[in-house]
Design an enzyme around this catalytic site. Sequence first.
Site, mmCIF file in Angstrom:
data_model
loop_
_atom_site.group_PDB
_atom_site.id
_atom_site.type_symbol
_atom_site.label_atom_id
_atom_site.label_comp_id
_atom_site.label_asym_id
_atom_site.label_seq_id
_atom_site.Cartn_x
_atom_site.Cartn_y
_atom_site.Cartn_z
ATOM 1 N N ASN A 42 -3.640 -16.099 1.093
ATOM 2 C CA ASN A 42 -2.475 -15.390 0.565
ATOM 3 C C ASN A 42 -1.246 -16.294 0.527
ATOM 4 O OD1 ASN A 42 -2.696 -15.144 3.410
ATOM 5 N ND2 ASN A 42 -1.368 -13.361 3.467
ATOM 6 N N GLU A 44 2.828 -15.745 0.062
ATOM 7 C CA GLU A 44 3.900 -14.750 -0.027
ATOM 8 C C GLU A 44 5.147 -15.356 -0.671
ATOM 9 O OE1 GLU A 44 4.155 -13.144 3.958
ATOM 10 O OE2 GLU A 44 2.246 -12.075 3.693
ATOM 11 N N CYS A 53 -2.486 -12.309 -3.215
ATOM 12 C CA CYS A 53 -3.522 -12.095 -2.201
ATOM 13 C C CYS A 53 -4.534 -13.246 -2.192
ATOM 14 C CB CYS A 53 -4.265 -10.793 -2.479
ATOM 15 S SG CYS A 53 -3.373 -9.305 -1.998
ATOM 16 N N GLU A 55 -7.762 -13.118 -2.206
ATOM 17 C CA GLU A 55 -8.893 -12.931 -3.119
ATOM 18 C C GLU A 55 -8.558 -13.440 -4.523
ATOM 19 O OE1 GLU A 55 -7.635 -10.806 -0.979
ATOM 20 O OE2 GLU A 55 -9.083 -9.319 -0.288
ATOM 21 N N CYS A 96 -7.637 -5.121 -0.587
ATOM 22 C CA CYS A 96 -6.735 -4.106 -1.147
ATOM 23 C C CYS A 96 -7.266 -3.646 -2.514
ATOM 24 C CB CYS A 96 -5.316 -4.656 -1.262
ATOM 25 S SG CYS A 96 -5.056 -5.782 -2.653
ATOM 26 N N CYS A 99 -7.096 -6.181 -5.380
ATOM 27 C CA CYS A 99 -8.104 -7.245 -5.283
ATOM 28 C C CYS A 99 -9.485 -6.716 -5.647
ATOM 29 C CB CYS A 99 -8.107 -7.841 -3.884
ATOM 30 S SG CYS A 99 -6.640 -8.848 -3.597
HETATM 31 N N1 THU Z 1 -3.534 -9.495 1.645
HETATM 32 C C1 THU Z 1 -4.501 -10.242 1.035
HETATM 33 O O1 THU Z 1 -4.364 -11.460 0.864
HETATM 34 N N2 THU Z 1 -5.634 -9.608 0.607
HETATM 35 C C2 THU Z 1 -5.873 -8.280 0.758
HETATM 36 O O2 THU Z 1 -6.877 -7.782 0.248
HETATM 37 C C3 THU Z 1 -4.969 -7.459 1.556
HETATM 38 C C4 THU Z 1 -3.640 -8.063 1.863
HETATM 39 C C5 THU Z 1 -2.299 -10.155 2.073
HETATM 40 C C6 THU Z 1 -1.080 -9.771 1.277
HETATM 41 C C7 THU Z 1 0.045 -10.065 2.237
HETATM 42 O O3 THU Z 1 0.395 -11.449 2.105
HETATM 43 C C8 THU Z 1 -0.583 -9.860 3.605
HETATM 44 O O4 THU Z 1 -1.985 -9.815 3.409
HETATM 45 C C9 THU Z 1 -0.133 -8.571 4.288
HETATM 46 O O5 THU Z 1 -0.334 -7.475 3.455
#
Ligand code: THU
Length: 148
Positions: A42, A44, A53, A55, A96, A99
Site C-alpha cells: 500500500n 498512502e 492498496c 493488491e 477491501c 480490491c
Molecule cells: N489496504 C490495502 O492495501 N488493501 C486492502 O485490501 C485493505 C486496506 C490498505 C489501505 C490503507 O493504506 C491501509 O491498508 C489501511 O486501510
Amino acid sequence: MSPDDLVRHARDAALSAYAPYSRFSVGCAIESVDGEVAVGANMENACYRLGVCAEVAALTAAQQAFGLERIARIAVSGGHIGSDGALAGKAVVTSCGGCRQSILEAAHVSGRDLEVIASNGDGTTMRPHRISELLPEGFGPANLKDAG
Ligand code: THU
C-alpha cells in the site's frame, strides 16, 4: 510454490509499504502460472483518499512482469512492522471491496476463478478463498453487453 512461500512474499512486500497515516502495512504477492512472483504494497497520501492498496499495486506489477492473463494465485498480508523487522499481527487481512473488484477483473482476463490467500501479519493464519466467493454477483465485462 507453496501457500507459505507466497504468503512470505506478501509479508516481505509489506515491509516496503508507505503507510505513515494508517501505520498499517499491507503486502500482496501474485504468482504466475510459471511460478514468477510480482509484489506490491500500500502507498498512502496526505490526501487520504488517494492512497493505493497493496493488491492494486501488485496487479499493476503483475501486468508489467507477466500479464494479467497468466495470474495463478494471490496472497495478501497486513499488520505492523515488529521489533525484529518482520511483519507482525494476529488478525487476518481480507481484501477491501475495491480490491476484490480489481482482482475480479484480473480473474476475467486470466479465465480463472482466482484463489486469494488472506493471512495475518505473523503469517501463522491463512484463509484461502476464490474470488467468486469474495465477490459474488460481481460486476464484470458481461454486465456491459448492452452498452450502446
Ligand atoms: N489496504 C490495502 O492495501 N488493501 C486492502 O485490501 C485493505 C486496506 C490498505 C489501505 C490503507 O493504506 C491501509 O491498508 C489501511 O486501510
